[in-house]
Design an enzyme around this catalytic site. Structure first.
Site, PDB file in Angstrom:
ATOM      1  CG  ASP A   1      73.458  30.597  30.068  1.00  0.00           C
ATOM      2  OD1 ASP A   1      73.302  31.622  29.785  1.00  0.00           O
ATOM      3  OD2 ASP A   1      73.989  29.564  29.645  1.00  0.00           O
ATOM      4  CB  SER A   2      70.510  32.010  26.513  1.00  0.00           C
ATOM      5  OG  SER A   2      71.997  31.500  26.366  1.00  0.00           O
TER       6      SER A   2
ATOM      7  CB  CYS B   1      73.496  34.705  30.676  1.00  0.00           C
ATOM      8  SG  CYS B   1      73.544  35.059  29.020  1.00  0.00           S
TER       9      CYS B   1
ATOM     10  CD  GLU C   1      72.640  25.536  24.604  1.00  0.00           C
ATOM     11  OE1 GLU C   1      73.569  26.087  25.103  1.00  0.00           O
ATOM     12  OE2 GLU C   1      71.586  25.255  25.036  1.00  0.00           O
TER      13      GLU C   1
ATOM     14  CB  CYS D   1      80.019  33.623  26.373  1.00  0.00           C
ATOM     15  SG  CYS D   1      78.907  32.623  25.760  1.00  0.00           S
TER      16      CYS D   1
ATOM     17  CG  HIS E   1      77.065  28.558  26.073  1.00  0.00           C
ATOM     18  ND1 HIS E   1      76.568  29.760  26.729  1.00  0.00           N
ATOM     19  CD2 HIS E   1      76.720  27.495  25.681  1.00  0.00           C
ATOM     20  CE1 HIS E   1      75.370  29.013  26.555  1.00  0.00           C
ATOM     21  NE2 HIS E   1      75.172  27.752  26.077  1.00  0.00           N
TER      22      HIS E   1
HETATM   23  N1  DGL Z   1      75.766  32.020  27.817  1.00  0.00           N
HETATM   24  C1  DGL Z   1      75.644  33.022  27.072  1.00  0.00           C
HETATM   25  C2  DGL Z   1      76.335  34.138  27.869  1.00  0.00           C
HETATM   26  O1  DGL Z   1      77.134  34.128  28.799  1.00  0.00           O
HETATM   27  C3  DGL Z   1      75.562  33.112  25.757  1.00  0.00           C
HETATM   28  C4  DGL Z   1      74.830  32.280  25.001  1.00  0.00           C
HETATM   29  C5  DGL Z   1      73.829  33.152  24.078  1.00  0.00           C
HETATM   30  O2  DGL Z   1      74.344  33.709  23.014  1.00  0.00           O
HETATM   31  O3  DGL Z   1      72.720  32.870  24.414  1.00  0.00           O
HETATM   32  O4  DGL Z   1      76.533  35.301  27.334  1.00  0.00           O
END
Ligand code: DGL
Length: 274
Positions: A10-11, A73, A152, A186, A188
């Site tokens: 993931d990011s 992600c 985050e 997302c 998150h």
């Molecule tokens: N966790 C990432 C997702 O599922 C999003 C966070 C980001 O913008 O990097 O899209």
């Protein structure tokens, strides 16, 4: 049986919402988790850049000998899944399709809401798949750029003013459309599930894309004889950002200390933004 690890990326920390579900279903799996925190947020990057970053994430996991790659992600799945699938020698799984399947099955009034990053909403992958599976369904999609950044940074308390303000900024179109099912597109966003649910009402179902995908991945591993046995050392976490920040925010999310399993790796690409 295949005792190699599952690679997850993931990011940032959002993918932990997927790995927690995966570990609860398949506790014997060893997970190698990569957080490309240096490049966070992916959701504000363009498609070419997201593909490039995702390729590097894939390469890191392959170098670590994983048996499958789980893109935890929504943004990377929406923009890069097809590319990574075509290039990877091991199976690659994303979060979009499993979430869409659950949403289409769950909705009763045929109105689905999608909350995701800007790059996911603009890619249109969730929306296209819903239309393919259920052409009669009406989708209301809303990009929520502040959500992932808040999570985050460890800001997801439902009483927090910043959280409440963001919810009031993003959710009205979904409420107005009368959706009965919302995809948290997302990974998150499940950390904000309580406050989203309070705003939308208890009868609106929320689907965590990461958790839905973890259930689908574990079914695939089981059906194909690829699950691991006798491995009990859980997960190791790598971040291209600060290991201290990763461990601190992970502890807020998971309510346990994982700092001894977190390691920093050099960012794969320090080249320009967007
Ligand atoms: N966790 C990432 C997702 O599922 C999003 C966070 C980001 O913008 O990097 O899209």
């Amino acid at each position: 049986m295949d005792n190699r690890a599952i690679g997850v990326f993931d990011s940032g920390l959002g993918g932990l919402t997927a790995t927690e579900e995966l570990s609860s279903i398949l506790p014997d799996e060893h997970i190698i988790y990569l957080s490309d925190s240096y490049n966070f947020p992916y959701g504000e990057k363009n498609r070419e850049r997201i593909i490039e970053m995702s390729r590097r994430d894939l390469r890191f996991l392959l170098e670590n000998g994983v048996k499958a790659v789980f893109i935890a992600c929504g943004t990377a799945t929406s923009n890069a899944l097809a590319v990574l699938k075509a290039e990877s020698p091991v199976p690659v799984f994303g979060v979009v399709e499993p979430a869409v399947v659950e949403a289409v099955c769950l909705t009763k009034n045929g109105k689905i809401g999608l909350l995701a990053t800007r790059a996911s909403v603009e890619a249109g992958t969730y929306q296209r798949l819903i239309q393919e599976m259920a052409p009669e369904v009406e989708v209301t999609a809303k990009a929520c750029p502040k959500f992932a950044t808040m999570v985050e940074d460890g800001i997801f308390d439902k009483e927090d003013e910043r959280v409440l303000r963001a919810v009031e900024e993003y959710l009205p179109p979904l409420k107005k459309a009368g959706v009965d099912t919302v995809i948290l597109g997302c990974t998150h966003y499940p950390l904000l599930a309580d406050v989203i649910s309070e705003y939308m009402g208890a009868d609106v179902r929320l689907i965590s894309a990461g958790a839905a995908a973890a259930r689908s991945l574990s079914a695939y591993l089981g059906e194909n004889g690829l699950t691991s046995k006798n491995r009990s050392y859980g997960a190791e976490y790598y971040t291209t950002g600060s290991p201290e920040h990763f461990a601190r925010t992970a502890e807020l999310m998971l309510r346990r200390d994982i700092s001894q399993f977190v390691r920093g790796v050099e960012p794969f690409d320090k080249g320009g933004d967007i």
